[in-house]
Design a protein around this motif. Structure first.
Motif, PDB file in Angstrom:
ATOM      1  N   GLU A  16       0.812  -1.221   0.000  1.00 48.36           N
ATOM      2  CA  GLU A  16       0.000   0.000   0.000  1.00 48.36           C
ATOM      3  C   GLU A  16       0.848   1.275   0.000  1.00 48.36           C
ATOM      4  O   GLU A  16       0.351   2.354  -0.272  1.00 48.36           O
ATOM      5  N   HIS A  17       2.152   1.147   0.291  1.00 43.87           N
ATOM      6  CA  HIS A  17       3.056   2.301   0.276  1.00 43.87           C
ATOM      7  C   HIS A  17       3.951   2.325  -0.957  1.00 43.87           C
ATOM      8  O   HIS A  17       4.749   3.248  -1.124  1.00 43.87           O
ATOM      9  N   ARG A  18       3.834   1.335  -1.814  1.00 43.60           N
ATOM     10  CA  ARG A  18       4.724   1.194  -2.961  1.00 43.60           C
ATOM     11  C   ARG A  18       4.679   2.411  -3.883  1.00 43.60           C
ATOM     12  O   ARG A  18       5.681   2.816  -4.456  1.00 43.60           O
ATOM     13  N   HIS A  19       3.495   3.017  -4.037  1.00 43.82           N
ATOM     14  CA  HIS A  19       3.361   4.148  -4.963  1.00 43.82           C
ATOM     15  C   HIS A  19       4.054   5.412  -4.452  1.00 43.82           C
ATOM     16  O   HIS A  19       4.206   6.372  -5.195  1.00 43.82           O
ATOM     17  N   PHE A  20       4.500   5.445  -3.195  1.00 46.60           N
ATOM     18  CA  PHE A  20       5.220   6.592  -2.656  1.00 46.60           C
ATOM     19  C   PHE A  20       6.692   6.606  -3.090  1.00 46.60           C
ATOM     20  O   PHE A  20       7.363   7.624  -2.982  1.00 46.60           O
ATOM     21  N   TYR A  21       7.203   5.477  -3.545  1.00 46.97           N
ATOM     22  CA  TYR A  21       8.618   5.347  -3.896  1.00 46.97           C
ATOM     23  C   TYR A  21       8.804   5.474  -5.402  1.00 46.97           C
ATOM     24  O   TYR A  21       7.931   5.092  -6.176  1.00 46.97           O
ATOM     25  N   PRO A  22       9.978   5.975  -5.833  1.00 48.33           N
ATOM     26  CA  PRO A  22      10.221   6.084  -7.276  1.00 48.33           C
ATOM     27  C   PRO A  22      10.346   4.700  -7.912  1.00 48.33           C
ATOM     28  O   PRO A  22      10.647   3.708  -7.234  1.00 48.33           O
ATOM     29  N   ILE A  23      10.118   4.653  -9.192  1.00 51.50           N
ATOM     30  CA  ILE A  23      10.138   3.376  -9.903  1.00 51.50           C
ATOM     31  C   ILE A  23      11.524   2.732  -9.876  1.00 51.50           C
ATOM     32  O   ILE A  23      11.660   1.514  -9.922  1.00 51.50           O
ATOM     33  N   GLN A  33      17.470   0.315  -7.607  1.00 48.59           N
ATOM     34  CA  GLN A  33      18.765   0.769  -8.085  1.00 48.59           C
ATOM     35  C   GLN A  33      19.292   1.922  -7.218  1.00 48.59           C
ATOM     36  O   GLN A  33      20.474   1.953  -6.867  1.00 48.59           O
ATOM     37  N   LEU A  34      18.415   2.840  -6.854  1.00 48.44           N
ATOM     38  CA  LEU A  34      18.791   3.956  -5.989  1.00 48.44           C
ATOM     39  C   LEU A  34      19.261   3.444  -4.626  1.00 48.44           C
ATOM     40  O   LEU A  34      20.280   3.885  -4.093  1.00 48.44           O
ATOM     41  N   SER A  35      18.559   2.462  -4.094  1.00 49.76           N
ATOM     42  CA  SER A  35      18.926   1.866  -2.810  1.00 49.76           C
ATOM     43  C   SER A  35      20.297   1.194  -2.881  1.00 49.76           C
ATOM     44  O   SER A  35      21.116   1.344  -1.974  1.00 49.76           O
ATOM     45  N   ALA A  36      20.549   0.479  -3.955  1.00 56.81           N
ATOM     46  CA  ALA A  36      21.841  -0.199  -4.116  1.00 56.81           C
ATOM     47  C   ALA A  36      22.987   0.808  -4.210  1.00 56.81           C
ATOM     48  O   ALA A  36      24.059   0.579  -3.642  1.00 56.81           O
ATOM     49  N   VAL A  37      22.771   1.922  -4.881  1.00 56.67           N
ATOM     50  CA  VAL A  37      23.810   2.953  -5.001  1.00 56.67           C
ATOM     51  C   VAL A  37      24.127   3.528  -3.622  1.00 56.67           C
ATOM     52  O   VAL A  37      25.297   3.716  -3.275  1.00 56.67           O
ATOM     53  N   GLU A  87      14.143  11.807   7.204  1.00 52.82           N
ATOM     54  CA  GLU A  87      13.027  12.616   7.716  1.00 52.82           C
ATOM     55  C   GLU A  87      11.678  11.929   7.533  1.00 52.82           C
ATOM     56  O   GLU A  87      10.641  12.581   7.641  1.00 52.82           O
ATOM     57  N   HIS A  88      11.658  10.653   7.202  1.00 51.58           N
ATOM     58  CA  HIS A  88      10.429   9.867   7.014  1.00 51.58           C
ATOM     59  C   HIS A  88       9.562  10.404   5.872  1.00 51.58           C
ATOM     60  O   HIS A  88       8.359  10.167   5.860  1.00 51.58           O
ATOM     61  N   ASP A  89      10.152  11.129   4.946  1.00 48.72           N
ATOM     62  CA  ASP A  89       9.417  11.679   3.809  1.00 48.72           C
ATOM     63  C   ASP A  89       9.850  10.940   2.551  1.00 48.72           C
ATOM     64  O   ASP A  89      10.927  11.180   2.011  1.00 48.72           O
ATOM     65  N   THR A  90       8.988  10.048   2.051  1.00 47.46           N
ATOM     66  CA  THR A  90       9.354   9.205   0.916  1.00 47.46           C
ATOM     67  C   THR A  90       9.401   9.977  -0.403  1.00 47.46           C
ATOM     68  O   THR A  90       9.883   9.436  -1.393  1.00 47.46           O
ATOM     69  N   SER A  91       8.932  11.211  -0.411  1.00 40.65           N
ATOM     70  CA  SER A  91       8.991  11.983  -1.653  1.00 40.65           C
ATOM     71  C   SER A  91      10.360  12.630  -1.853  1.00 40.65           C
ATOM     72  O   SER A  91      10.675  13.077  -2.944  1.00 40.65           O
ATOM     73  N   ARG A  92      11.170  12.684  -0.815  1.00 39.67           N
ATOM     74  CA  ARG A  92      12.500  13.290  -0.899  1.00 39.67           C
ATOM     75  C   ARG A  92      13.541  12.181  -1.018  1.00 39.67           C
ATOM     76  O   ARG A  92      13.781  11.445  -0.071  1.00 39.67           O
TER      77      ARG A  92
END
Length: 143
Positions: free
Chosen positions: A6-13, A17-21, A91-96
């Motif tokens: 239910e939170h998947r749409h808050f994260y970029p596609i 890859q971003l996490s691995a970097v 900061e618990h903000d998934t948009s940043r």
């Protein structure tokens, strides 16, 4: 930590890859808070003290090398663990999702950082349940 569906749409596609970097490029496979290595078996004591094989010494829960080795009695409570790194939002903000807003932390450091947020969400959950109970079942009986 896995992302709830239910939170998947808050994260970029491109989150994997971003996490691995962040975890393996910038942090080089170590927790940015305490220095624990990703996926390696380490010895931990109560309070977060752990043995760093590369440094050849004990580190505190915050990653600082200890001047003295732990007492023998403390070593009796030692346990083996394998820390896994996660990319976390400071900061618990998934948009940043800039470099400054993300951190590579082990499970322990992530839980310590998120503790106040978990308490806040727990309180909201209790209040929501109570409100739903009042709405559908009437007021709670007085104790």
């Amino acid at each position: 930590m896995p992302i709830r569906p239910e939170h998947r749409h808050f994260y970029p596609i491109d989150w994997p890859q971003l996490s691995a970097v962040i975890r393996f490029g910038r942090a080089e496979g170590r927790c940015e808070a305490c220095g624990r290595p990703h996926g390696e078996l380490i010895v931990c004591l109560d309070g977060g003290t752990w043995y760093d094989r590369e440094a050849g010494g004990w580190r505190s829960g915050r990653g600082r090398l200890l001047r003295r080795e732990p007492k023998l009695a403390a070593l009796a409570t030692a346990r083996l663990t394998v820390p896994i790194l996660a990319t976390c939002h400071r900061e618990h903000d998934t948009s940043r999702n800039t470099d400054r807003d993300l951190a590579a932390w082990c499970q322990r450091c992530h839980l310590i950082h998120d503790h106040p947020e978990h308490l806040r969400r727990r309180r909201l959950t209790y209040l929501r349940r109570k409100a739903l109970g009042d709405l559908f079942q009437g007021a709670y009986p007085a104790p």
